[in-house]
Design an enzyme around this catalytic site. Structure first.
Site, short mmCIF file in Angstrom:
data_model
loop_
_atom_site.label_atom_id
_atom_site.label_comp_id
_atom_site.label_asym_id
_atom_site.label_seq_id
_atom_site.Cartn_x
_atom_site.Cartn_y
_atom_site.Cartn_z
N HIS A 8 0.82 -1.21 0.00
CA HIS A 8 0.00 0.00 0.00
C HIS A 8 0.86 1.26 0.00
O HIS A 8 0.48 2.28 -0.57
CB HIS A 8 -0.96 -0.01 1.19
N CYS B 54 -2.66 -4.59 -19.08
CA CYS B 54 -3.31 -3.59 -18.23
C CYS B 54 -2.94 -3.74 -16.76
O CYS B 54 -3.51 -3.07 -15.91
CB CYS B 54 -4.83 -3.64 -18.39
#
Length: 544
Positions: free
Chosen positions: A187, A500
């Site tokens: 994160h 992607c």
């Protein structure tokens, strides 16, 4: 001067005071309470307040780091609402007549002891979540804030940062991150990319508190951090920083230019979109289209399903905004860590391998048709394409296309306009799909390779797990072989193949993917111009 190295996130240089963040424990003292039910009510009040805050954090995280990375706050919210941990805390308050803080601390200790020796990746991750829930509850009960930035801009050091900590940062004060642990998929790294600041993760170094407030430098080009740099190093780094600023300015000059290599290989560089608010960043960074429109954001964070008209208006906005550039809308991709309360999905032993993505759509054709009608109707207002996620078989593609054709016939009967030539594609994000990509290529107009899940499922490693970081290698030869196979099979059938996932933004891999024949990259908006610069610097005709 101390020099430390780690894994770099973003080729940038920053200089500023270092702020050391230590996760402080709570001085919890056990106290007897006369009215246990009153104490349970106090605990429930704190729990409800924390759950409401997680809901707010989820919405904020979606706009900052996207749906996939915001999903952890949904998990926290659910655990705060109903879980064995919560039941255990309540039981201890009632049975032992102790204060809520002591019950939370003891419950966290008990769960850690019971499951602490379990090496199963899911349980390790679950214990980590329980510890974070305990911290959130104690912070709420003790009315303490998690302050992670001071009054002035700083470079923040921490062992690692939890999602709950990163979302509470005053990001306007963050110049960069240095962490002892963490991975490029952590994160901290994700937030650094979203903010466009450098970060050095996985240094393995515990920085001494004596460096707090001292000057620090992050050289994101080499993955190096300098603490109390010498005048010579500081001078060099200032020059490098100024050069990186000029590079940013030069990137702006790439707007409007084609993404083509020196020897004429043209590729499309599109953007990933996680919410309608991302469209401004897509335009600002001159994306050549939207390669991944994550439609699930329309469904999440609400108690009822969106109707056709609401979806239509969102897709129409995206298509009109992109003014003729292709917008690839991925159909509903929920399940696993992406929960939608309106679906009432069953609890599963292993949701990552359960009812999710295209499987939900095929099992709920009415909901699927509503979304497909909205997409088809919106296709009359721009260049739309539809993409089905988590495909593992040809049968799934046949069934999805059959339902799509049924919706087309319904629209034809009503005389409703749509693009009759709208492209239909699938995501290649499982080894199964890659291995039968020769057969799948006969059924669709394009492939989009989701490298995040493809790596995860190929290596059988949770890419967000800190304890398994050394085992997660998205550059693994097996992953590269599956990508190459997919691209080659696409081209044999005359369709295009794009990437992607996170690897699409990795500039060190751009040449490798272009030599494989990749036709399109879809990345976070901030990565568009650096990718274009990288593409335009390459000459694929030169032998390596």
């Amino acid at each position: 001067m101390e020099k430390i190295t780690g894994k770099s996130i973003a080729g940038l240089v920053t200089i500023g005071p270092l702020r050391i963040f230590r996760r402080k424990g709570f001085d919890v003292k056990e106290k007897k309470v006369e009215r246990p039910e009153t104490e349970v009510a106090r605990f429930d009040s704190a729990r409800n307040a924390a759950a409401a805050r997680m809901k707010e954090f989820y919405q904020e995280a979606v706009s900052r780091v996207g749906l996939d990375n915001a999903a952890i706050f949904k998990i926290y919210q659910q655990m705060l609402t109903s879980s064995e941990f919560i039941d255990s805390v309540r039981a201890m308050i009632r049975n032992q007549s102790i204060n809520a803080e002591a019950a939370v601390a003891q419950a966290e200790k008990n769960f850690s002891e019971v499951y602490g020796t379990d090496t199963d990746a899911y349980m390790v991750s679950h214990i980590s979540d329980i510890r974070e829930i305990a911290r959130i509850l104690l912070r709420t009960l003790c009315q303490k804030k998690a302050l992670l930035a001071g009054d002035e801009p700083c470079i923040l050091y921490a062992d690692d940062l939890t999602p709950n900590e990163t979302i509470q940062m005053d990001t306007g004060k963050i110049l960069g991150f240095i962490t002892k642990e963490g991975t490029p998929a952590s994160h901290t790294a994700i937030l650094a990319r979203a903010l466009g600041v450098p970060a050095i993760v996985s240094t393995g170094i515990d920085i001494d508190d004596s460096y707090d407030g001292k000057t620090a430098v992050i050289d994101g080009f080499t993955g190096t951090a300098y603490l109390e740099p010498t005048e010579g190093i500081l001078s060099v780094m200032k020059g490098k920083r100024d050069q990186s600023i000029r590079l940013k300015e030069l990137l702006q000059q790439l707007k409007g230019l084609p993404s083509v290599t020196k020897d004429g290989k043209k590729v499309e560089i599109a953007a990933n979109v996680s919410s309608a608010s991302d469209l401004a960043a897509v335009l600002k960074n001159d994306a050549e289209g939207i390669g991944l429109f994550r439609s699930e954001f329309i469904y999440m964070g609400r108690e009822s399903l969106p109707d056709e008209e609401e979806q239509f208006n969102i897709y129409k906005l995206a298509l009109e905004t992109m003014a003729g550039k292709r917008v690839i809308i991925r159909t509903l991709d929920i399940g696993a860590d992406k929960e939608v309360s309106a679906f009432h999905l069953p609890e599963e032993e292993n949701p990552a391998l359960g009812l999710r993505a295209i499987r939900i759509c095929l099992k709920h054709p009415d909901i699927f048709k509503t979304q497909l009608r909205a997409i088809l109707r919106a296709s009359a207002y721009g260049r739309a394409a539809v993409m089905f996620p988590l495909i593992t078989s040809v049968w799934e593609v046949w069934k999805a296309k059959e339902i799509l054709n049924e919706v087309k016939m319904e629209l034809d009967k009503k005389g409703i306009a749509y693009d009759h030539h709208m492209e239909v594609g699938i995501m290649i994000e499982t080894p199964a799909a890659a291995l039968i990509s020769d057969k799948l290529a006969k059924e669709v107009d394009f492939f989009s390779i989701g490298t995040n899940d493809l790596s995860q499922y190929t290596l059988v490693v949770d890419r967000t797990s800190r304890i398994l970081s050394e085992f997660f290698n998205p550059y693994h030869p097996a992953v590269m072989k599956l990508i190459r196979m997919t691209v080659e099979n696409a081209h044999k059938e005359g369709i295009w193949a794009g990437i992607c996932g996170e690897l699409g933004s990795d500039l060190s891999m751009t040449e490798t993917f272009l030599r494989m024949g990749v036709d399109e990259f879809s990345a976070a908006p901030y990565s568009i111009l650096p990718l274009r610069k990288q593409v335009r610097s390459l000459n694929l005709s030169e032998k390596k």
